[in-house]
Design an enzyme around this catalytic site. Sequence first.
Site, PDB file in Angstrom:
ATOM      1  N   CYS A  55      10.268  -0.114  -1.742  1.00 54.08           N
ATOM      2  CA  CYS A  55      10.435  -1.487  -1.272  1.00 54.08           C
ATOM      3  C   CYS A  55       9.264  -1.932  -0.398  1.00 54.08           C
ATOM      4  CB  CYS A  55      11.748  -1.638  -0.512  1.00 54.08           C
ATOM      5  SG  CYS A  55      11.883  -0.593   0.956  1.00 54.08           S
TER       6      CYS A  55
ATOM      7  N   HIS B  46      -5.183   9.345   3.060  1.00 56.33           N
ATOM      8  CA  HIS B  46      -4.170   8.290   2.935  1.00 56.33           C
ATOM      9  C   HIS B  46      -2.882   8.842   2.335  1.00 56.33           C
ATOM     10  CE1 HIS B  46      -2.403   4.340   2.268  1.00 56.33           C
ATOM     11  NE2 HIS B  46      -2.127   4.730   1.030  1.00 56.33           N
TER      12      HIS B  46
END
Length: 424
Positions: free
Chosen positions: A50, A97
């Site tokens: 989401c 990352h």
Amino acid sequence: MAFLALGINHKTASVAVRERVAFTPEQLVEALQQLCTLTSSREAAILSTCNRSELYIEQDLLEVEQVLRWLADYHQLSLDELRACAYVHQDDGAVRHMMRVASGLDSMVLGEPQIFGQLKSAYAVAREAGTIGPLLGRLFQATFSTAKQVRTDTAIGENPVSVAFAAVSLAKQIFSDLHRSQALLIGAGETISLVARHLHDQGVKRIVVANRTLERASQLAEQFGAHAVLLSEIPNELVNSDIVISSTASQLPILGKGAVERALKLRKHKPIFMVDIAVPRDIEPEVGELDDIYLYSVDDLHEVIEENLKSRQGAAQLAEDLVLVGAEEFMLRLRELAAVDVLKSYRQQAERLRDDELAKAQRLLANGSAAEEVLLQLARGLTNKLLHAPSVQLKKMSAAGRLDALAMAQELFALNEGADKNSQ
């Protein structure tokens, strides 16, 4: 070899954009195979939640624009629109990352644990699609190892701070006594499971779980003494629900303005608190325009989450340090593996030369040549052949002014060390 991490998240794109770039579970295998077919990506995985949609890719050469164009075309977005909110990390930056994401350091909720499981699922789907190879496979394993170390060695995940926890915290601010409230939970995934647990811990006795399949809803409901219903029964349940929290993978809204208006009339306009955690959204945005409805999206939870993060901030720097070390160690091992391939090829070449010279020596001995002469010729021939290719290349580099290569050769063959020993 080049690693690439490309995507959008809650920091760079609104929920309206994120829901357009999200991948459904049914799309993932096809999308991965298409990504590797239509771009120069040799290995790929997709993480879609989401709060983020990210591509993790291994390519021979970095082709960022090519991947951006594929992502824009796949979701029918303009390239400029996607480029405005997309970020790109390359090589060691991509490794860091990915490890930060797995450790919860890049999440809306600092240190939230759900992302680790979601990344594991992304890895499993990519393996099923056949788009995980040796390099991306090693990166995922190193990422999982680093994220586990962050969980073990820091306090970043100790306090119950998550989107689910934030939603329940906000409900507590609106309803002074949750014991008397009924909650309607739409969906039966991990996020709704966490919401149910937090509501149960806060003393909510009446919980209804609505899901597309009754079996999955029942499994979740049993854990908390809740009632399970199908999505079709939501309009009836709305009438008695004070709290509605939704998180499904539906591509279309599940709850519309008309159904909520009818429920409000039957409730005599008693307020309903709603949180739509889903991306794409489960509740039509127009529902928030109704009086007596308090509708919050994922983005609206940000302020609540910030208040609950203070206890985790101290652990964040230590976690960042562990990620940095993990990324450096992975890149070091990867470079060592590259050296192993070169050494393997060089050894195979040397063994072929050895076998050729040995075969010559054996023929000479069989023809009656003196053993001492054969040994000398074997040693001389092997030495000449082993030195031939390096000698030719060094002369070419010297003629081209490649002094750096000559210095590297000195180090590679430890010639300075030999000179030092001879001078002693």
